[in-house]
Design a protein around this motif. Structure first.
Motif, PDB file in Angstrom:
ATOM      1  N   MET A  38       0.844  -1.191   0.000  1.00 13.00           N
ATOM      2  CA  MET A  38       0.000   0.000   0.000  1.00 13.00           C
ATOM      3  C   MET A  38       0.884   1.247   0.000  1.00 13.00           C
ATOM      4  SD  MET A  38      -2.906   1.110   2.803  1.00 13.00           S
ATOM      5  CE  MET A  38      -3.820  -0.417   2.573  1.00 13.00           C
ATOM      6  N   THR A  39       0.562   2.231  -0.814  1.00 11.98           N
ATOM      7  CA  THR A  39       1.326   3.467  -0.861  1.00 11.98           C
ATOM      8  C   THR A  39       1.049   4.313   0.375  1.00 11.98           C
ATOM      9  OG1 THR A  39      -0.444   4.568  -2.083  1.00 11.98           O
ATOM     10  CG2 THR A  39       1.259   3.467  -3.384  1.00 11.98           C
ATOM     11  N   ALA A  40       1.760   5.425   0.503  1.00  6.61           N
ATOM     12  CA  ALA A  40       1.575   6.320   1.643  1.00  6.61           C
ATOM     13  C   ALA A  40       0.469   7.315   1.307  1.00  6.61           C
ATOM     14  CB  ALA A  40       2.881   7.050   1.948  1.00  6.61           C
ATOM     15  N   PRO A  41      -0.729   7.123   1.853  1.00  2.00           N
ATOM     16  CA  PRO A  41      -1.867   7.957   1.453  1.00  2.00           C
ATOM     17  C   PRO A  41      -1.903   9.300   2.167  1.00  2.00           C
ATOM     18  CG  PRO A  41      -2.559   6.367   3.073  1.00  2.00           C
ATOM     19  CD  PRO A  41      -1.104   6.084   2.808  1.00  2.00           C
ATOM     20  N   ARG A  42      -2.561  10.237   1.514  1.00  2.00           N
ATOM     21  CA  ARG A  42      -2.892  11.517   2.152  1.00  2.00           C
ATOM     22  C   ARG A  42      -4.269  11.343   2.789  1.00  2.00           C
ATOM     23  NH1 ARG A  42      -2.213  14.731  -3.319  1.00  2.00           N
ATOM     24  NH2 ARG A  42      -3.217  12.771  -3.900  1.00  2.00           N
ATOM     25  N   VAL A  43      -4.343  11.594   4.087  1.00  3.22           N
ATOM     26  CA  VAL A  43      -5.535  11.245   4.851  1.00  3.22           C
ATOM     27  C   VAL A  43      -6.128  12.477   5.536  1.00  3.22           C
ATOM     28  CG1 VAL A  43      -6.408   9.886   6.802  1.00  3.22           C
ATOM     29  CG2 VAL A  43      -4.711   8.895   5.240  1.00  3.22           C
ATOM     30  N   VAL A  44      -7.459  12.551   5.493  1.00  6.26           N
ATOM     31  CA  VAL A  44      -8.215  13.544   6.255  1.00  6.26           C
ATOM     32  C   VAL A  44      -9.116  12.786   7.213  1.00  6.26           C
ATOM     33  CG1 VAL A  44     -10.037  15.302   6.155  1.00  6.26           C
ATOM     34  CG2 VAL A  44      -8.155  15.356   4.505  1.00  6.26           C
ATOM     35  N   VAL A  45      -9.246  13.276   8.438  1.00  5.18           N
ATOM     36  CA  VAL A  45     -10.094  12.653   9.454  1.00  5.18           C
ATOM     37  C   VAL A  45     -11.101  13.680   9.950  1.00  5.18           C
ATOM     38  CG1 VAL A  45     -10.156  11.416  11.644  1.00  5.18           C
ATOM     39  CG2 VAL A  45      -8.124  11.254  10.184  1.00  5.18           C
ATOM     40  N   LEU A  46     -12.367  13.286  10.042  1.00  4.82           N
ATOM     41  CA  LEU A  46     -13.370  14.107  10.711  1.00  4.82           C
ATOM     42  C   LEU A  46     -13.567  13.507  12.101  1.00  4.82           C
ATOM     43  CD1 LEU A  46     -16.114  14.626   7.944  1.00  4.82           C
ATOM     44  CD2 LEU A  46     -13.859  15.693   8.185  1.00  4.82           C
ATOM     45  N   GLU A  90      -0.349   6.861  14.372  1.00 10.34           N
ATOM     46  CA  GLU A  90       0.519   5.684  14.473  1.00 10.34           C
ATOM     47  C   GLU A  90       0.595   4.929  13.152  1.00 10.34           C
ATOM     48  OE1 GLU A  90       1.629   1.559  15.061  1.00 10.34           O
ATOM     49  OE2 GLU A  90      -0.386   2.236  14.530  1.00 10.34           O
ATOM     50  N   ALA A  91      -0.550   4.743  12.502  1.00  8.97           N
ATOM     51  CA  ALA A  91      -0.583   3.983  11.249  1.00  8.97           C
ATOM     52  C   ALA A  91       0.141   4.712  10.131  1.00  8.97           C
ATOM     53  CB  ALA A  91      -2.034   3.713  10.859  1.00  8.97           C
ATOM     54  N   LEU A  92      -0.023   6.017  10.048  1.00  8.53           N
ATOM     55  CA  LEU A  92       0.625   6.771   8.983  1.00  8.53           C
ATOM     56  C   LEU A  92       2.125   6.895   9.214  1.00  8.53           C
ATOM     57  CD1 LEU A  92      -1.935   9.632   8.203  1.00  8.53           C
ATOM     58  CD2 LEU A  92      -1.676   7.388   7.131  1.00  8.53           C
ATOM     59  N   ALA A  93       2.533   6.998  10.478  1.00  4.27           N
ATOM     60  CA  ALA A  93       3.968   7.074  10.775  1.00  4.27           C
ATOM     61  C   ALA A  93       4.669   5.799  10.346  1.00  4.27           C
ATOM     62  CB  ALA A  93       4.173   7.327  12.266  1.00  4.27           C
ATOM     63  N   ARG A  94       4.022   4.657  10.526  1.00 13.26           N
ATOM     64  CA  ARG A  94       4.617   3.385  10.093  1.00 13.26           C
ATOM     65  C   ARG A  94       4.826   3.351   8.591  1.00 13.26           C
ATOM     66  NH1 ARG A  94       1.049  -0.189  10.397  1.00 13.26           N
ATOM     67  NH2 ARG A  94      -0.506   0.468  11.930  1.00 13.26           N
ATOM     68  N   ARG A  95       3.977   4.049   7.852  1.00 15.01           N
ATOM     69  CA  ARG A  95       4.062   4.048   6.388  1.00 15.01           C
ATOM     70  C   ARG A  95       4.940   5.165   5.838  1.00 15.01           C
ATOM     71  NH1 ARG A  95      -0.924   2.031   7.660  1.00 15.01           N
ATOM     72  NH2 ARG A  95      -1.720   0.368   6.316  1.00 15.01           N
ATOM     73  N   GLY A  96       5.402   6.041   6.710  1.00 15.40           N
ATOM     74  CA  GLY A  96       6.150   7.196   6.233  1.00 15.40           C
ATOM     75  C   GLY A  96       5.269   8.148   5.447  1.00 15.40           C
ATOM     76  N   SER A 116      -5.942   0.932  17.953  1.00 14.11           N
ATOM     77  CA  SER A 116      -6.541   1.979  17.120  1.00 14.11           C
ATOM     78  C   SER A 116      -5.860   2.026  15.763  1.00 14.11           C
ATOM     79  CB  SER A 116      -6.427   3.339  17.819  1.00 14.11           C
ATOM     80  OG  SER A 116      -7.141   3.348  19.032  1.00 14.11           O
ATOM     81  N   GLY A 117      -4.532   1.830  15.761  1.00  7.33           N
ATOM     82  CA  GLY A 117      -3.808   1.814  14.491  1.00  7.33           C
ATOM     83  C   GLY A 117      -4.232   0.669  13.600  1.00  7.33           C
ATOM     84  N   ALA A 118      -4.555  -0.487  14.209  1.00  6.83           N
ATOM     85  CA  ALA A 118      -5.023  -1.632  13.423  1.00  6.83           C
ATOM     86  C   ALA A 118      -6.374  -1.329  12.782  1.00  6.83           C
ATOM     87  CB  ALA A 118      -5.118  -2.873  14.319  1.00  6.83           C
ATOM     88  N   ILE A 119      -7.226  -0.594  13.499  1.00  5.96           N
ATOM     89  CA  ILE A 119      -8.508  -0.186  12.921  1.00  5.96           C
ATOM     90  C   ILE A 119      -8.270   0.730  11.728  1.00  5.96           C
ATOM     91  CG2 ILE A 119     -10.644   1.090  13.366  1.00  5.96           C
ATOM     92  CD1 ILE A 119     -10.349   0.187  16.321  1.00  5.96           C
ATOM     93  N   VAL A 120      -7.330   1.645  11.870  1.00  7.86           N
ATOM     94  CA  VAL A 120      -7.000   2.552  10.768  1.00  7.86           C
ATOM     95  C   VAL A 120      -6.450   1.761   9.583  1.00  7.86           C
ATOM     96  CG1 VAL A 120      -5.567   4.496  10.059  1.00  7.86           C
ATOM     97  CG2 VAL A 120      -6.636   4.494  12.323  1.00  7.86           C
ATOM     98  N   ASP A 121      -5.614   0.754   9.864  1.00  3.03           N
ATOM     99  CA  ASP A 121      -5.104  -0.099   8.780  1.00  3.03           C
ATOM    100  C   ASP A 121      -6.260  -0.718   7.997  1.00  3.03           C
ATOM    101  OD1 ASP A 121      -2.438   0.351   9.383  1.00  3.03           O
ATOM    102  OD2 ASP A 121      -2.274  -1.404  10.699  1.00  3.03           O
TER     103      ASP A 121
END
Length: 326
Positions: free
Chosen positions: A1-9, A24-30, A309-314
């Protein structure tokens, strides 16, 4: 999976826990820092200072200074000033302001009175505590939530929520002035540039609802080039925290994961979702979600810590990539 640009509400304690998982999830992906759009519908003026409860919950959690036992405020806080306010008959006796927390409110109020916007104030707060996300308010306008009761009277949301613990039956929730509000600078632009927009498992009515009610935000979600994935705040037919079931009942929505997903609706119709994360306890309602043209994804949803929580984001990111056909 590539490093996505993410927005959260997001809003509230659930939104804060979820945002820790996003970081946490995005940091793991850089990946780049997520943009988090915070609910400001439960803001209020109290004792001459401006409070932003959901913003502060996010800031304190991301800074690692939140009180995890109470679920709100600063860790290790004291209440000497609050006791003095009560001695003067000021403020609300049932709404506690910690001393450290009050320092935040005083700083915010001073900056607002100097002419800075809520967006600029949050940016300034982020300079003290690197948050690992780009935090934005949903709007710079004041659109505090009023609860209309069955007898026709109205009270501020915080009085209904904190003092009465949602025991007074609500007829409706209103955000006076929201029709004239505009998204805070950068909100619509972030959604338009995002690969994924995540709807946190926050209260659908009084946390996510006000964000979606700001003119322009719902339209931005519906036309977003990225996928929109929501996470159910209902597990096993029960709310995880707070009194969201009372809020849902007031707008005629059943307290179930499938019903909340249907409330948000599918982007193929007139809603905002491409996919909806359901807890394992609600796997039996996956077909019902699919009937609303929303892709159901069954996964563990208990946010016990940042890793969970990071696993949920994954799972949410994987659902977004599948929905987009990437």
């Amino acid at each position: 999976m590539t490093a996505p640009r993410v927005v959260v509400l997001a809003g509230g304690v659930g939104g804060s826990k979820f945002t820790l998982g996003v970081r946490e999830a995005l940091a793991r992906r850089g990946a780049p820092e997520a943009t988090v759009v915070a609910n400001t519908g439960d803001d209020l003026w109290l004792s001459g200072v401006r409070l932003q409860p959901d913003v502060d919950s996010l800031v304190y959690a991301l800074a690692g200074v939140n009180d995890t036992q109470r679920g709100w405020g600063r860790s290790g806080d004291t209440e000497r000033v609050n006791a003095e306010l009560q001695a003067w008959g000021a403020g609300w006796p049932w709404f506690t302001l910690g001393d450290l927390d009050l320092g935040t409110h005083l700083a915010r109020t001073g900056w607002l009175r100097e002419g800075q916007t809520p967006t600029q104030v949050i940016e300034r707060m982020s300079q003290r505590w690197p948050l690992g996300v780009h935090l934005l308010p949903m709007t710079d306008a004041e659109v505090d939530t009023q609860v209309e009761l069955r007898d026709g009277s109205s009270i501020h949301f915080q009085e209904w929520w904190t003092r009465h613990r949602a025991a007074l039956e609500p007829a409706a929730f209103h955000n006076p002035g929201i029709r004239d509000a505009r998204p805070a600078p950068g909100v619509v632009e972030a959604i338009a540039a995002a690969d994924v927009v995540l709807i946190a498992p926050s209260n659908p009515v009084v946390s996510i609802g006000p964000i979606l009610a700001v003119p322009g935000i719902r339209d931005a979600l519906r036309s977003a080039p990225g996928s929109v994935v929501g996470v159910s705040p209902i597990i096993g037919g029960r709310v995880v925290r707070g009194m969201a079931d009372v809020c849902l009942a007031a707008i005629g929505v059943e307290t179930s994961a499938a019903a909340v997903g249907a409330h948000y609706g599918a982007r193929t119709g007139d809603g905002i979702l491409d996919a909806w994360l359901l807890a394992e306890e609600d796997a039996g309602s996956a077909d019902e979600v699919a009937e609303h043209s929303i892709r159901p994804v069954v996964t563990p949803l208990w946010m016990t810590d940042a890793v969970a929580s990071g696993a949920i984001v994954d799972a949410a990111l994987a659902a977004a990539f599948d929905a987009a056909g990437w």
